[in-house]
Design an enzyme around this catalytic site. Structure first.
Site, mmCIF file in Angstrom:
data_model
loop_
_atom_site.group_PDB
_atom_site.id
_atom_site.type_symbol
_atom_site.label_atom_id
_atom_site.label_comp_id
_atom_site.label_asym_id
_atom_site.label_seq_id
_atom_site.Cartn_x
_atom_site.Cartn_y
_atom_site.Cartn_z
ATOM 1 N N SER A 122 0.848 -1.182 0.000
ATOM 2 C CA SER A 122 0.000 0.000 0.000
ATOM 3 C C SER A 122 0.883 1.232 0.000
ATOM 4 C CB SER A 122 -0.902 0.001 1.227
ATOM 5 O OG SER A 122 -0.127 0.367 2.358
ATOM 6 N N LYS A 123 0.238 2.368 0.007
ATOM 7 C CA LYS A 123 0.979 3.629 -0.040
ATOM 8 C C LYS A 123 1.957 3.774 1.126
ATOM 9 C CE LYS A 123 -2.189 6.259 -2.857
ATOM 10 N NZ LYS A 123 -3.627 6.203 -2.547
ATOM 11 N N ARG A 124 1.666 3.063 2.222
ATOM 12 C CA ARG A 124 2.583 3.132 3.358
ATOM 13 C C ARG A 124 3.983 2.653 2.982
ATOM 14 N NH1 ARG A 124 2.095 -0.350 7.030
ATOM 15 N NH2 ARG A 124 0.592 -1.605 5.900
ATOM 16 N N HIS A 125 4.050 1.746 2.024
ATOM 17 C CA HIS A 125 5.355 1.208 1.618
ATOM 18 C C HIS A 125 6.081 2.117 0.649
ATOM 19 C CE1 HIS A 125 3.105 -2.467 2.841
ATOM 20 N NE2 HIS A 125 4.234 -2.699 3.449
ATOM 21 N N GLY A 126 5.337 3.027 0.041
ATOM 22 C CA GLY A 126 5.918 3.876 -0.995
ATOM 23 C C GLY A 126 4.888 4.016 -2.088
#
Ligand code: GLU
Ligand code: ZN
Length: 492
Positions: A254-258
């Site tokens: 998800s966006k949390r990873h990049g």
């Protein structure tokens, strides 16, 4: 039997890594089997629909070089391929199910449904969902509702007894008790719009889809889809739900990873061949060891057997590594045109390019090619050529294991060695040897001499190889910057 597969995204967001992984698997599977790859736009959710997503879908597939055999724009025998252009059809099929007794009209108001839901929550009822209030309306009741002008939804009649099994090529048989399948889901809304389930199943059937490869998050819909195929009396396609895509921490990517939007990768300067190669390896392998695949190779060798069952990890570092490899393999002239927009955006060269700009870029390519992970790296790597922002913090010049005093001396004597060597046409290796000897004399590591020189010339600790930098900058400018640094260390 001809293989027919499809990628069926909903244009409700940008194309992301997981989505294009699905597209690539379907595309390669079709190609490798001499089949057809179909693009279908599932835009039944009009609230979340956006034009931008649809444009992003087309431009992303185009950028990757993924051509669809049938679909929007190109057409085909089963069109239209955009669901919002097929609404009449879904209505017709939903009504067909009503006639067969497999589905029924429901006239419940939203208020009534809300009341039912509340009571289920309050009484902690084991049974959740629609209470099948309209499952057995008589013809005259239905007529009366219609006469009152109430617009019904159409619901699938899910059997209350028995079990439904759907077979997945990877996961094997997945069986659910019918009572656990969502009770009588809506197929057609009161405004005549189909729900995802109806449109998806009707289209897969009408488009002759033989294999359904899609994200694992659709597994829970599997039994319901099987019930729908059975209600219609249609043959069930083969299912292959793809392994989840995770970040390195084992959580769903998800966006949390990049960044996950392909558009962002493209903007940063990833090459399409690197994305294709690496993303195809996220959950697939040929033999467990081959890493490099061109698109053309994958079009021949992709197999469904190579798809992994276990969740797959998307590793940003690994993608960077692949991208670096592909950059180094790329043609210099192609790279020149690929890096140009980054230099223009930074304001380093004109748009359109002048003849001198074009010449300079062609000289920049060979050294930056060795150092770039992504194309946008060209900007920090070459900034020193286009703008002169000297480093005034002495600490930046000082390498590990050296100190300010030795750095000052290294700069002064190193500059002498370097400049006189260059002016006398001395060989680079011989200049390097002398600089190395200087470091030994000063009792510091080689970098204790090279780092301050590099920082002086390129105004940065990350840069191109020393002699390449000097060649690009010119000897006069090099001298000016070296003298400036020498002076900095002479002060106080
Ligand atoms: N429109 C669905 C999606 O966006 C398609 C799911 C499927 O492939 O059946 O994922
Ligand atoms: Zn009802």
């Amino acid at each position: 039997m001809e293989v027919r597969v499809r990628y069926a995204p909903s244009p409700t967001g940008l194309q992301h890594i997981g989505g294009i992984r699905t597209a690539l698997f379907n595309y390669f599977f079709a190609r490798a089997n001499g089949g057809k790859f179909i693009l279908r736009v599932e835009d039944t959710d009009r609230e979340r629909y956006s034009d931008e997503s649809l444009e992003d879908l087309y431009s992303t597939l185009e950028w990757l070089g993924i051509k669809w055999d049938e679909g929007p724009v190109v057409g085909g025998p089963c069109g239209p391929y955009i669901q919002s252009e097929r609404f009449d059809l879904y209505k017709k099929y939903a009504e067909e199910l009503v006639e067969k007794g497999k589905a029924y009209y429901c006239f419940c108001t939203p208020e009534r449904l809300e009341e039912v839901r509340k009571q289920q929550v309050e009484s902690k009822s084991e049974y959740q969902g629609y209470d099948r209030h309209c499952a057995h309306l008589s013809d005259s009741e239905i007529k009366e509702y219609l006469r009152q002008g109430i617009k019904p939804v159409i619901r699938l009649r899910v059997p209350t007894e028995g079990k439904t099994t759907f077979h997945d090529i990877l996961m094997g048989d997945i069986t659910r008790r019918n009572r656990d399948v969502s009770p009588d889901p809506i197929l057609l809304k009161s405004d005549g719009f189909p729900t995802y389930h109806l449109a998806n199943v009707v289209d897969d059937h009408l488009m002759g889809i033989t294999h359904i490869m899609r994200a694992q998050e659709w597994i829970p819909s599997g039994p319901l889809h099987v019930l729908l195929y059975e209600a219609f009396g249609w043959e069930i396609p083969q299912y292959c739900h793809l392994p989840m895509v995770m970040g390195k921490d084992g959580q769903k990517l998800s966006k949390r990873h990049g960044s996950t939007a392909v558009r962002d990768f493209r903007a940063k300067g990833y090459l399409p061949e690197a994305i294709i190669n690496y993303v195809t390896l996220v959950g697939w392998s040929l033999d467990g060891s081959t890493e490099f695949f061109s698109k053309e190779e994958l079009e021949k060798c992709f197999t469904m057997e190579g798809i992994h069952k276990a969740p797959a990890v998307f590793d940003y570092k690994k993608l960077d590594w692949f991208n670096g490899q592909y950059i180094r393999q790329a043609d210099d002239s192609r790279l020149a045109s690929l890096i140009t927009p980054y230099l223009q955006e930074a304001g380093y060269v004109k748009n359109p390019l002048s003849a001198e700009d074009a010449d300079l870029i062609s000289k920049i390519v060979p050294p930056v090619k060795e150092r770039m992970k992504v194309l946008s790296d060209v900007v920090p790597l070459t900034a020193f050529l286009f703008e002169d922002k000297p480093v005034t913090d002495k600490a930046v010049y000082v390498a590990k294991g050296s100190d300010e005093e030795k750095t000052g001396e290294a700069l002064q004597r190193g500059s002498d060695i370097l400049l006189s060597g260059l002016k006398n046409g001395e060989k680079e290796e011989s200049i390097e040897e002398k600089l190395t000897a200087l470091s030994q004399e000063l009792g510091i590591k080689v970098n204790g001499v090279f780092q301050p020189i590099r920082v002086a010339i390129t105004n940065s600790t990350v840069s191109l190889p020393l002699f390449d930098s000097i060649r690009l900058l010119g000897i006069d400018e090099t001298e000016k910057r070296l003298m400036r640094a020498v002076k900095l260390f002479e002060e106080n």
